[in-house]
Design an enzyme around this catalytic site. Sequence first.
Site, PDB file in Angstrom:
ATOM      1  N   SER A 267      36.613  34.804   6.989  1.00 44.62           N
ATOM      2  CA  SER A 267      36.983  34.049   8.188  1.00 44.62           C
ATOM      3  C   SER A 267      36.148  32.783   8.297  1.00 44.62           C
ATOM      4  O   SER A 267      35.153  32.610   7.585  1.00 44.62           O
ATOM      5  CB  SER A 267      36.737  34.912   9.431  1.00 44.62           C
ATOM      6  OG  SER A 267      35.341  35.031   9.642  1.00 44.62           O
ATOM      7  N   LYS A 268      36.562  31.936   9.208  1.00 41.24           N
ATOM      8  CA  LYS A 268      35.832  30.695   9.437  1.00 41.24           C
ATOM      9  C   LYS A 268      34.389  31.007   9.846  1.00 41.24           C
ATOM     10  O   LYS A 268      33.456  30.296   9.492  1.00 41.24           O
ATOM     11  CB  LYS A 268      36.547  29.894  10.523  1.00 41.24           C
ATOM     12  CG  LYS A 268      35.782  28.661  10.962  1.00 41.24           C
ATOM     13  CD  LYS A 268      36.671  27.752  11.743  1.00 41.24           C
ATOM     14  CE  LYS A 268      35.971  26.899  12.774  1.00 41.24           C
ATOM     15  NZ  LYS A 268      34.542  26.807  12.756  1.00 41.24           N
ATOM     16  N   ARG A 269      34.250  32.099  10.601  1.00 40.74           N
ATOM     17  CA  ARG A 269      32.895  32.458  11.061  1.00 40.74           C
ATOM     18  C   ARG A 269      31.948  32.775   9.907  1.00 40.74           C
ATOM     19  O   ARG A 269      30.768  32.449   9.950  1.00 40.74           O
ATOM     20  CB  ARG A 269      32.956  33.632  12.038  1.00 40.74           C
ATOM     21  CG  ARG A 269      32.745  33.135  13.472  1.00 40.74           C
ATOM     22  CD  ARG A 269      32.251  34.194  14.377  1.00 40.74           C
ATOM     23  NE  ARG A 269      33.371  35.085  14.656  1.00 40.74           N
ATOM     24  CZ  ARG A 269      33.256  36.390  14.754  1.00 40.74           C
ATOM     25  NH1 ARG A 269      32.086  36.977  14.613  1.00 40.74           N
ATOM     26  NH2 ARG A 269      34.308  37.126  15.013  1.00 40.74           N
TER      27      ARG A 269
END
Length: 509
Positions: A267-269
């Site tokens: 994910s972007k996180r």
Amino acid sequence: MESNVRVRFAPSPTGPLHIGGVRTALYNYLFAKKHKGTFILRIEDTDQTRYVANAEQYIVDALDWCAIPFDEGPTNNSIKGTFGPYRQSERKDLYKKHAALLLESGWAYYAFDTAEQLDIERKSHEEQGKTFIYNWHNRERGRLVNSLVLTDKEVQARIQNGDKYVIRFKSPQDETLVMNDEVRGEISIDTNVLDDKILFKSDGMPTYHLANIVDDHFMEISHVIRGEEWLPSMALHILLYRAFGWDAPKFAHLPLILKPVGKGKLSKRDGDKLGFPVFPLAYTNQETGDVSRGYKEDGYFADAFINMLALLGWNPGTEQELFSLEELIAAFDLKRVSKSGAKFNPEKTNWFNQQYMQSKDDVELTELFLPILSEKGISKPKEYVQKVVQAIKERAVFVADFWELSDFYFQNPSEYDEKATKKNWKPETNELMQELIAILSAIDDFSTSNTEILVKEWITAKEIGFGKVMQPLRLSLVGALKGPHLFDIMEMIGKEATISRIEKAIATL
Ligand code: GLU
């Protein structure tokens, strides 16, 4: 001869393209080119609630940067016009007509249930420890309001009255559906577990499922290559083809891209936390103003990025890791796409970039370095800069590393590494360096080989260790114990700068 292979990348313009999306586009592209087929970009913009205005442009720009051009798509309709338009929002009539066809043939039905009624159903099922699925086991029992239980007259009256409705697919009962996936092989599913998916929404727009099938059919898509998250929809899609009386394309579902730790979807996180981009290009969220970094802006070469992505879920069956796009096209095979998730490795991306750096043309790299130098107020002949690039590129991962690796080619050291100075600049060093200046002053031919021989002869004659001279000399010229071969540096910066830097070091240290 034109082949029948036609594949599409069909993103929804809901935000920037995640690298998983880029990989899907890439595999479609490689497959198309390998089979001399057509690669299509289709924008699936039927979900108006999630529509983001700048997302389509982002997708087009990203494919452009990656150098995986589409043959047909929204911005080049003219190439092969017969299959367009390529934005679903421009094909609404087609979906309406086909929803009506399914109603006629009995493969679909109207459902008038309100969100509140469905919520009540859901909750009462939950209370009994069950999950509510709208399908064969309750659609005709009378609690749900649809055209399977209402009379035609009642249905027409409701529609005329403006009652909100959706159109649902009537999933078949008691059937084992056997499907084939090019990556996963045979998959069978009991149709009794399928829900009657909504095909057409109350806002007059089709859902993804209907629009996707209708478009794939009319765009004559031969292979659907897409992410694993769509595997659960495959049964519905195959049933839809059957309902329309159409041949289904072949399907290939690509494995997920996993977090660097190996579990869960990347994910972007994860990128934010571990310091790497998950998008090809930087992206500004128009609502929040948040900026997400991109591979391009972070200094990665597009071809290195693509090479890295190609191997994320596919392997050539050999040890080869470095592939040009042409080689990827030749080697790509859906049979070698893995079933299990592909762990993302940010360090490997840097490795690819470093490898590509070595094979890049020095002239090209020089062009990229020149603006960085001019921003620092340094102007040097191109030939000089090119020689610098040649000397340092094997140590660079990014063009942005060039300056730090080469500043001493362009300016005197502004400071001297403290630890290295303490260790290497001894009380007797000043005198030694004075002597060295005298030696160097007498040398006319300042080429690497000549200075190296003469200086080394002098050191040998003095019967001292090489380090006693070479380390302070390096400190004087570079400011630290780093950089390429010292005599190469001397040849590059020249006699005058070499001597004046040694003088300055003597005066400072
Ligand atoms: N619009 C879908 C997506 O955003 C396309 C899925 C498919 O390729 O069928 O991923």
